[in-house]
Design an enzyme around this catalytic site. Structure first.
Site, PDB file in Angstrom:
ATOM      1  N   CYS A  79       0.868  -1.184   0.000  1.00 15.61           N
ATOM      2  CA  CYS A  79       0.000   0.000   0.000  1.00 15.61           C
ATOM      3  C   CYS A  79       0.899   1.227   0.000  1.00 15.61           C
ATOM      4  O   CYS A  79       1.751   1.376   0.867  1.00 15.61           O
ATOM      5  CB  CYS A  79      -0.897  -0.017   1.238  1.00 15.61           C
ATOM      6  SG  CYS A  79      -1.743   1.550   1.536  1.00 15.61           S
ATOM      7  N   CYS A  87      -3.144   7.654  -1.670  1.00 15.66           N
ATOM      8  CA  CYS A  87      -4.464   7.769  -2.308  1.00 15.66           C
ATOM      9  C   CYS A  87      -5.539   8.315  -1.374  1.00 15.66           C
ATOM     10  O   CYS A  87      -6.490   8.942  -1.834  1.00 15.66           O
ATOM     11  CB  CYS A  87      -4.926   6.418  -2.826  1.00 15.66           C
ATOM     12  SG  CYS A  87      -3.626   5.314  -3.293  1.00 15.66           S
ATOM     13  N   THR A 108      -3.425   4.117   7.696  1.00 17.77           N
ATOM     14  CA  THR A 108      -2.265   3.721   6.897  1.00 17.77           C
ATOM     15  C   THR A 108      -1.552   4.976   6.421  1.00 17.77           C
ATOM     16  O   THR A 108      -2.178   5.862   5.853  1.00 17.77           O
ATOM     17  CB  THR A 108      -2.703   2.904   5.664  1.00 17.77           C
ATOM     18  OG1 THR A 108      -3.677   1.968   6.050  1.00 17.77           O
ATOM     19  CG2 THR A 108      -1.523   2.172   5.053  1.00 17.77           C
ATOM     20  N   GLU A 157       0.131   0.892   9.728  1.00 22.26           N
ATOM     21  CA  GLU A 157      -1.073   1.558  10.223  1.00 22.26           C
ATOM     22  C   GLU A 157      -0.840   2.120  11.619  1.00 22.26           C
ATOM     23  O   GLU A 157      -0.018   1.584  12.375  1.00 22.26           O
ATOM     24  CB  GLU A 157      -2.254   0.579  10.289  1.00 22.26           C
ATOM     25  CG  GLU A 157      -2.881   0.295   8.943  1.00 22.26           C
ATOM     26  CD  GLU A 157      -2.040  -0.577   8.040  1.00 22.26           C
ATOM     27  OE1 GLU A 157      -1.239  -1.368   8.558  1.00 22.26           O
ATOM     28  OE2 GLU A 157      -2.157  -0.438   6.816  1.00 22.26           O
ATOM     29  N   HIS A 194     -12.535   5.796  -2.761  1.00 25.81           N
ATOM     30  CA  HIS A 194     -11.536   4.837  -2.276  1.00 25.81           C
ATOM     31  C   HIS A 194     -11.871   3.410  -2.721  1.00 25.81           C
ATOM     32  O   HIS A 194     -10.979   2.581  -2.878  1.00 25.81           O
ATOM     33  CB  HIS A 194     -11.370   4.933  -0.756  1.00 25.81           C
ATOM     34  CG  HIS A 194      -9.962   4.592  -0.334  1.00 25.81           C
ATOM     35  ND1 HIS A 194      -8.852   5.219  -0.860  1.00 25.81           N
ATOM     36  CD2 HIS A 194      -9.480   3.658   0.523  1.00 25.81           C
ATOM     37  CE1 HIS A 194      -7.758   4.688  -0.334  1.00 25.81           C
ATOM     38  NE2 HIS A 194      -8.103   3.739   0.498  1.00 25.81           N
ATOM     39  N   TYR A 205      -9.291   0.811  -5.104  1.00 22.95           N
ATOM     40  CA  TYR A 205      -8.887  -0.584  -4.923  1.00 22.95           C
ATOM     41  C   TYR A 205      -8.903  -1.366  -6.235  1.00 22.95           C
ATOM     42  O   TYR A 205      -8.278  -2.407  -6.339  1.00 22.95           O
ATOM     43  CB  TYR A 205      -9.803  -1.265  -3.881  1.00 22.95           C
ATOM     44  CG  TYR A 205      -9.395  -0.989  -2.453  1.00 22.95           C
ATOM     45  CD1 TYR A 205      -8.981   0.273  -2.052  1.00 22.95           C
ATOM     46  CD2 TYR A 205      -9.406  -1.997  -1.492  1.00 22.95           C
ATOM     47  CE1 TYR A 205      -8.601   0.526  -0.755  1.00 22.95           C
ATOM     48  CE2 TYR A 205      -9.029  -1.745  -0.181  1.00 22.95           C
ATOM     49  CZ  TYR A 205      -8.630  -0.483   0.182  1.00 22.95           C
ATOM     50  OH  TYR A 205      -8.251  -0.248   1.470  1.00 22.95           O
ATOM     51  N   CYS A 227      -4.954  -0.199  -7.114  1.00 26.83           N
ATOM     52  CA  CYS A 227      -3.796  -0.567  -6.274  1.00 26.83           C
ATOM     53  C   CYS A 227      -3.709  -2.071  -6.050  1.00 26.83           C
ATOM     54  O   CYS A 227      -2.636  -2.661  -6.184  1.00 26.83           O
ATOM     55  CB  CYS A 227      -3.830   0.184  -4.946  1.00 26.83           C
ATOM     56  SG  CYS A 227      -5.013  -0.432  -3.726  1.00 26.83           S
ATOM     57  N   GLU A 250      -6.756  -5.719   4.196  1.00 21.14           N
ATOM     58  CA  GLU A 250      -7.187  -4.404   3.730  1.00 21.14           C
ATOM     59  C   GLU A 250      -8.169  -4.531   2.571  1.00 21.14           C
ATOM     60  O   GLU A 250      -9.080  -3.718   2.427  1.00 21.14           O
ATOM     61  CB  GLU A 250      -5.981  -3.553   3.325  1.00 21.14           C
ATOM     62  CG  GLU A 250      -6.358  -2.088   3.148  1.00 21.14           C
ATOM     63  CD  GLU A 250      -5.174  -1.211   2.842  1.00 21.14           C
ATOM     64  OE1 GLU A 250      -4.328  -1.627   2.027  1.00 21.14           O
ATOM     65  OE2 GLU A 250      -5.093  -0.115   3.406  1.00 21.14           O
TER      66      GLU A 250
HETATM   67 FE1  SF4 Z   1      -3.337   1.915   0.015  1.00 17.81          FE
HETATM   68 FE2  SF4 Z   1      -4.745   1.098  -2.065  1.00 17.81          FE
HETATM   69 FE3  SF4 Z   1      -5.841   2.740  -0.262  1.00 17.81          FE
HETATM   70 FE4  SF4 Z   1      -3.917   3.572  -1.968  1.00 17.81          FE
HETATM   71  S1  SF4 Z   1      -5.988   2.875  -2.500  1.00 17.81           S
HETATM   72  S2  SF4 Z   1      -4.072   4.012   0.197  1.00 17.81           S
HETATM   73  S3  SF4 Z   1      -2.618   1.792  -2.079  1.00 17.81           S
HETATM   74  S4  SF4 Z   1      -5.177   0.638   0.062  1.00 17.81           S
HETATM   75 FE    FE Z   2      -6.676   1.440   2.064  1.00 19.68          FE
END
Ligand code: SF4
Ligand code: FE
Length: 483
Positions: free
Chosen positions: A100, A104, A191, A257, A292, A296, A299, A447
């Site tokens: 991660c 983001c 995170t 985290e 968000h 996902y 990422c 996650e």
């Molecule tokens: Fe982490 Fe994915 Fe969230 Fe970006 S989108 S902060 S890489 S979990």
């Molecule tokens: Fe996340």
């Protein structure tokens, strides 16, 4: 200021005096701590890639508010193309870190706060949008990393924020002053907060009129008085302290985290983006979560690319790469991974402008995206473990491998195909272990389940956005039903 290099970013974080605790002690030098550094390196990648000409279009954009080139992680999406580029950028960052990369959440908070403050101001005559724009351009101009803090610790899930036995279980305003507010509470699972210059705090759920003090959004720098972090443990975390790069599996990158405490933190008026307008708390949550959940689809796909690659390499090293069932498992992993990417791209392509002018993803498709993410990485991991074989969890340590007596024995007996060194075979298995059971499993597996909201949160949104009434009408029309 121009875009920061990765090195400038690291030094800029070093300058911020944060209060961080881990294993019962205050961390005096988080930047060089072996457990924390890999997570900082992951964010650094968002700066390093932005410096590379071949990635400039993906990693950067021109800000319409400053006219300057900014890192896409600080950009306000201006089109569906921007939304798709965001997902592609996240896939790239996942491929380069297998972790991660954290930045983001700030980007997603930026875009959610941008449109929500605009609509709140229109309804209430407040000044939040201008406050936010000032903060946003400051972050764009200085190429800052911003954490987005949404998840409260929530106490008794059956009770509203104001009805909790302990009023601090949701972050809230405890004092209103002419120059700002004082807040108290905690945000869980943050995170990358310790790798950020600033944090945007948002409410965690929709709120009723009695939750006025809890409907609060603002931004503060990470060295603000009263703000401190307690680092969460991860499976296999202390391997990073042992000095064996090989045993860690992915020694350079990670994610960390922190439980973040706001102990009577003062927020000045010009850093407030919502303050008591309870009916806009839900909109902010829905939009942030939507962005968000789209994220996902980028990422986790990038990390999935690395895991699929690792499984294929393990098969090569075992001499199993020609077996039809192994080939088929790699196809299945690819199919699942690309399905997630399809969802990320689809909710972006179907995006629409908000009243404020920025672009919002299609919320139904973004929630479908994340719902699939709560499942497919588990199946991808299962197949990777199947292909890897049991050695990924029974292999001796690097210390044994380097031992003059044991090393040659390990080298002899744990070899797969003769042309590949045992060390390389062990390295790829450690990477699979890291992604499926080790520190990176936090980012890739759990996650995927709970980040950006647990599965049930998406199901609620899918039921709200699914338009079942319309589907019933379609069926009745086809069946010639007249009621
Ligand atoms: Fe982490 Fe994915 Fe969230 Fe970006 S989108 S902060 S890489 S979990
Ligand atoms: Fe996340």
């Amino acid at each position: 200021m121009a875009l920061m290099t990765g090195e400038q970013y690291i030094e800029s974080i070093r300058k911020i005096k944060m209060e961080i605790y881990m294993f019962g002690k205050k961390v005096e030098n988080p930047v060089d701590d072996p457990i924390l550094r890999p997570s900082l390196n992951s964010v650094r990648m968002t700066y390093d890639l932005a410096q590379m000409p071949e990635y400039q279009d993906l990693m950067t954009a021109i800000s319409p508010y400053t006219g300057k080139r900014v890192n896409r992680f600080t950009h306000i999406h201006q089109s569906t193309e921007d939304l798709m580029n965001k997902v592609k950028m996240q896939r790239l960052c996942g491929q380069k870190t297998a972790a991660c990369f954290q930045r983001c959440v700030g980007m997603d908070a930026f875009n959610a706060v941008f449109s929500t403050t605009y609509e709140c101001d229109k309804a209430h005559g407040t000044n939040y949008h201008e406050n936010f724009r000032k903060f946003m351009t400051y972050c764009q101009d200085n190429d800052l990393t911003v954490d987005g803090a949404m998840t409260d610790t929530k106490g008794d899930r059956s009770l509203a924020p104001h009805a909790q036995a302990d009023p601090d279980l949701f972050l809230h305003v405890v004092e209103r002053r002419p120059d700002g507010v004082v807040v108290r509470g905690a945000k869980a699972h943050q995170t990358g907060i310790l790798n950020s210059h600033e944090v945007i705090v948002m409410p965690t759920q929709s709120m009723g009129p009695d939750d006025k003090d809890y409907a609060i959004s603002f931004a503060v720098p990470l060295d603000t008085k009263g703000l401190y972090m307690i680092i969460g443990r991860q499976s296999c975390d202390t391997r990073k302290r042992e000095g064996s790069e090989m045993d860690v599996g992915n020694s350079e990158f990670g994610g960390v985290e922190a439980l973040t405490i706001f102990d009577n933190v003062f927020v000045p008026n010009d850093r407030i983006f919502l303050n008591g307008e309870t009916e806009f708390a839900g909109m902010l949550v829905e939009r942030f979560a939507g962005y968000h959940r789209q994220s996902y689809g980028g990422c986790k796909v990038g990390v999935g690319d690395v895991l699929i690659g690792a499984a294929a390499v393990a098969a090569d090293y075992n001499g199993a790469n020609k077996a039809s069932h192994v080939k088929d498992k790699l196809i299945e992993m690819t199919h699942l991974n690309e399905t997630l990417f399809c969802c990320g791209i689809a909710c972006s392509a179907m995006g629409q402008p908000t009243e404020s002018g920025n672009y919002l993803i299609d919320l139904l498709l973004a929630n479908v995206c994340k719902q699939n993410v709560t499942r497919f990485p588990y199946e991808i991991v299962r197949l990777a473990e199947d292909i890897a074989g049991g050695l990924m969890v029974t292999a001796p340590s690097e210390a044994d491998f380097r031992d003059p007596k044991l090393g040659p024995v390990i080298d002899k007996y744990l070899r797969g195909v003769a042309s590949v060194t045992t060390e390389n075979r062990l390295r790829i298995l450690r990477l699979i272990e890291n992604l499926s059971l080790g520190t990176a499993a936090v980012g890739y597996r759990t996650e995927s389940m709970h980040g950006a909201g647990s599965p049930q949160a998406q199901r609620i949104m899918i039921s709200r956005q699914g338009n079942l009434a319309h589907k019933k009408e379609l069926a009745k029309a086809i069946a010639h039903i007249k009621e």
